[in-house]
Design a protein around this motif. Sequence first.
Motif, PDB file in Angstrom:
ATOM      1  N   GLY A 347     -12.056  14.071  -1.436  1.00 18.89           N
ATOM      2  CA  GLY A 347     -11.630  13.904  -2.825  1.00 18.89           C
ATOM      3  C   GLY A 347     -11.308  12.476  -3.216  1.00 18.89           C
ATOM      4  O   GLY A 347     -11.172  12.179  -4.401  1.00 18.89           O
ATOM      5  N   GLY A 348     -11.169  11.586  -2.254  1.00 14.10           N
ATOM      6  CA  GLY A 348     -10.918  10.177  -2.555  1.00 14.10           C
ATOM      7  C   GLY A 348      -9.527   9.944  -3.131  1.00 14.10           C
ATOM      8  O   GLY A 348      -8.750  10.887  -3.335  1.00 14.10           O
ATOM      9  N   GLY A 349      -9.218   8.683  -3.373  1.00 16.48           N
ATOM     10  CA  GLY A 349      -7.934   8.297  -3.981  1.00 16.48           C
ATOM     11  C   GLY A 349      -6.752   8.803  -3.181  1.00 16.48           C
ATOM     12  O   GLY A 349      -6.837   9.000  -1.968  1.00 16.48           O
ATOM     13  N   GLU A 350      -5.652   9.027  -3.895  1.00 19.50           N
ATOM     14  CA  GLU A 350      -4.410   9.470  -3.242  1.00 19.50           C
ATOM     15  C   GLU A 350      -4.599  10.818  -2.538  1.00 19.50           C
ATOM     16  O   GLU A 350      -4.136  11.028  -1.429  1.00 19.50           O
ATOM     17  CB  GLU A 350      -3.298   9.608  -4.289  1.00 19.50           C
ATOM     18  CG  GLU A 350      -2.751   8.281  -4.757  1.00 19.50           C
ATOM     19  CD  GLU A 350      -2.154   7.495  -3.605  1.00 19.50           C
ATOM     20  OE1 GLU A 350      -1.371   8.067  -2.830  1.00 19.50           O
ATOM     21  OE2 GLU A 350      -2.508   6.301  -3.459  1.00 19.50           O
ATOM     22  N   ALA A 351      -5.298  11.737  -3.234  1.00 20.34           N
ATOM     23  CA  ALA A 351      -5.473  13.078  -2.659  1.00 20.34           C
ATOM     24  C   ALA A 351      -6.307  12.988  -1.377  1.00 20.34           C
ATOM     25  O   ALA A 351      -5.978  13.612  -0.361  1.00 20.34           O
ATOM     26  CB  ALA A 351      -6.143  14.008  -3.665  1.00 20.34           C
ATOM     27  N   GLY A 352      -7.384  12.198  -1.422  1.00 16.08           N
ATOM     28  CA  GLY A 352      -8.243  12.050  -0.244  1.00 16.08           C
ATOM     29  C   GLY A 352      -7.454  11.505   0.940  1.00 16.08           C
ATOM     30  O   GLY A 352      -7.608  11.949   2.082  1.00 16.08           O
ATOM     31  N   PRO A 381     -11.744   4.266   2.902  1.00 17.14           N
ATOM     32  CA  PRO A 381     -12.617   5.151   2.133  1.00 17.14           C
ATOM     33  C   PRO A 381     -14.064   4.691   2.268  1.00 17.14           C
ATOM     34  O   PRO A 381     -14.339   3.602   2.775  1.00 17.14           O
ATOM     35  CB  PRO A 381     -12.137   4.936   0.700  1.00 17.14           C
ATOM     36  CG  PRO A 381     -11.682   3.498   0.685  1.00 17.14           C
ATOM     37  CD  PRO A 381     -11.164   3.200   2.085  1.00 17.14           C
ATOM     38  N   GLU A 382     -14.993   5.503   1.839  1.00 16.55           N
ATOM     39  CA  GLU A 382     -16.387   5.094   1.707  1.00 16.55           C
ATOM     40  C   GLU A 382     -16.446   3.979   0.653  1.00 16.55           C
ATOM     41  O   GLU A 382     -15.751   4.055  -0.367  1.00 16.55           O
ATOM     42  CB  GLU A 382     -17.199   6.308   1.235  1.00 16.55           C
ATOM     43  CG  GLU A 382     -18.686   6.076   1.115  1.00 16.55           C
ATOM     44  CD  GLU A 382     -19.399   6.249   2.458  1.00 16.55           C
ATOM     45  OE1 GLU A 382     -18.735   6.523   3.482  1.00 16.55           O
ATOM     46  OE2 GLU A 382     -20.629   6.105   2.459  1.00 16.55           O
ATOM     47  N   VAL A 383     -17.287   2.971   0.886  1.00 14.26           N
ATOM     48  CA  VAL A 383     -17.487   1.958  -0.154  1.00 14.26           C
ATOM     49  C   VAL A 383     -18.649   2.428  -1.015  1.00 14.26           C
ATOM     50  O   VAL A 383     -19.794   2.490  -0.562  1.00 14.26           O
ATOM     51  CB  VAL A 383     -17.749   0.561   0.456  1.00 14.26           C
ATOM     52  CG1 VAL A 383     -17.997  -0.462  -0.644  1.00 14.26           C
ATOM     53  CG2 VAL A 383     -16.565   0.141   1.318  1.00 14.26           C
ATOM     54  N   LEU A 384     -18.335   2.817  -2.240  1.00 16.87           N
ATOM     55  CA  LEU A 384     -19.338   3.481  -3.075  1.00 16.87           C
ATOM     56  C   LEU A 384     -20.080   2.510  -3.975  1.00 16.87           C
ATOM     57  O   LEU A 384     -21.092   2.871  -4.577  1.00 16.87           O
ATOM     58  CB  LEU A 384     -18.657   4.561  -3.935  1.00 16.87           C
ATOM     59  CG  LEU A 384     -18.038   5.712  -3.135  1.00 16.87           C
ATOM     60  CD1 LEU A 384     -17.162   6.578  -4.036  1.00 16.87           C
ATOM     61  CD2 LEU A 384     -19.116   6.561  -2.473  1.00 16.87           C
TER      62      LEU A 384
END
Length: 549
Positions: A347-352, A381-384
């Motif tokens: 889910g990324g961000g804080e939740a991830g 995180p993944e670098v998108l």
Amino acid sequence: MTEDTPAVPSSGGAAEPGGWWRDAVIYQVYVRSFADSDGDGVGDLPGVRSRLPYLAALGVDALWLTPFYVSPMADFGYDVADYRDVDPLFGTLDDARALIADAHARGLRIIVDVVPNHTSDRHAWFRAALAAPPGSAERARYVFRDGRGPDGAEPPNDWTSVFGGPAWTRVPDGQWYLHLFAAEQPDLNWENPEVHDEFASILRFWLDLGADGFRVDVAHGMAKAPGLPDVGHGNQTEMLGTAVLPYFDQDPVHEIHREWRRLLDAYGGERIAVAEAWAPTPERLAAYTRPDELHQAFNFHYLTAPWDASRMREVIAESLRTADAVGAPATWVLSNHDVKRHVTRYGGGEAGLRRARAAALLTLALPGSSYVYQGEELGLPEVLDLPEEFQQDPQRRRGGGTGRDGCRVPLPWDGEEPPFGFGAGPASWLPMPTAWRDLTVAAQRGDPGSMLALYREALRVRRDHPALGGGRLSWLDGPPGTLSFVRTGTDTGTGGGRRLGCAVNLGERAARVPLPGTPLLASGPYQADGGAAELPPDTALWWDVPEDG
Ligand code: GLC
């Protein structure tokens, strides 16, 4: 703990009773992106060596090094031109020797990658095959065929490359060669005894150099169905890992693994092999780890499971059942250099990040062996949003799916600006986000609330607690959306002994879970009272279950 303290009793890679690999935590070093010693922007073996104190202090048992052999880098080293030498980009053979020796002195074992399904198109064998005529012994080391249709202008069958497009490329004399990955990665012909002999010799080379084992690339490849039949239907990319294809997970591949197991067993020191096998079911995956085959297989069913309590429980239970049935340890993997990093997947961000913290405690509490992909201990995180010109993954270039560059961005070590201590040069081969200044090792080291602190503490508890590592798991009842279980170790049996409880809330609401013992470690804040805990969403908790609890 200071970084100079060996975190694991030194074994020097020597034999130890009991199978060190059954509950080992193995850290994946993607060499290209770990640490750069010479400032050229690309990680290398001396770079890894210089960071061994960090890895020892983290508390892992072994390192798996991705390929560092001579390669034109069409697939970043998974296209090997010389299996017995180090690519100058990564160092020298002496650097490999020194790295293995230093790692052993710190109690860290070293697993190297072996790539047996295909070579590079620049490998001496493939060059000789191209120079030799159809039907020659040189071509018989690979899979050359005449084409179909008028003038043989159509590929010999309908197989597609994992990276997209046809799995065949035509050579000037009209024949075609098979490549299940990029055209620069011709498949070897494992029906040819010469190929078996060559790989036995390559394995011996690295075992003699001190390697403690191998990660076997595409261990489900190698054997192809007789006659190379068409698949006949479907989108083959979508069938990968979900169906048996005429080129993947064919039963005769197990003969090759048996041969390798005999070779490994003939060496002292419990050298191991772990299969990178994408098999359609946990049962078929477990077949790679039967007692006379490889020691472990990556559990991609766990990696691909969504953040959902009932699905996770199903995958965990099925993985344990199937591994148990063949007497092998289960393995647990959340990320690697081929998939989107799990902070982002969840889910990324804080939740991830919250979920990744909880997933770390879940994973490290499960019975068996765990893998940690470099940077997951920092919560990367993944670098998108990598600029187009940097995206070089052949999988993306051939249209076979999203690129894997975003999970391969180098590690941030320290400092305020990219490349964050990765190397002495001005830049890294893939650019690092400026926001990673808060995620560097240096930034996290002093912060007890950091992901790094959580991994270190979880690994420390895992090492010290008799109920973690090998052993059993018993599920506890809990509210929907949660997972709760109690662990017993190999020494503690089923009754008495110290046990460890683990509860994870994967749901969207706070949940009350039983807490029959003393809290040990949590992935985030929670409330405890009178034998129960109120766990917020995406939170995991470990507790100590007393002897008579
Ligand atoms: C494995 C590797 C991957 C590589 C492929 C071809 O899946 O992990 O990075 O591209 O094999 O060798």
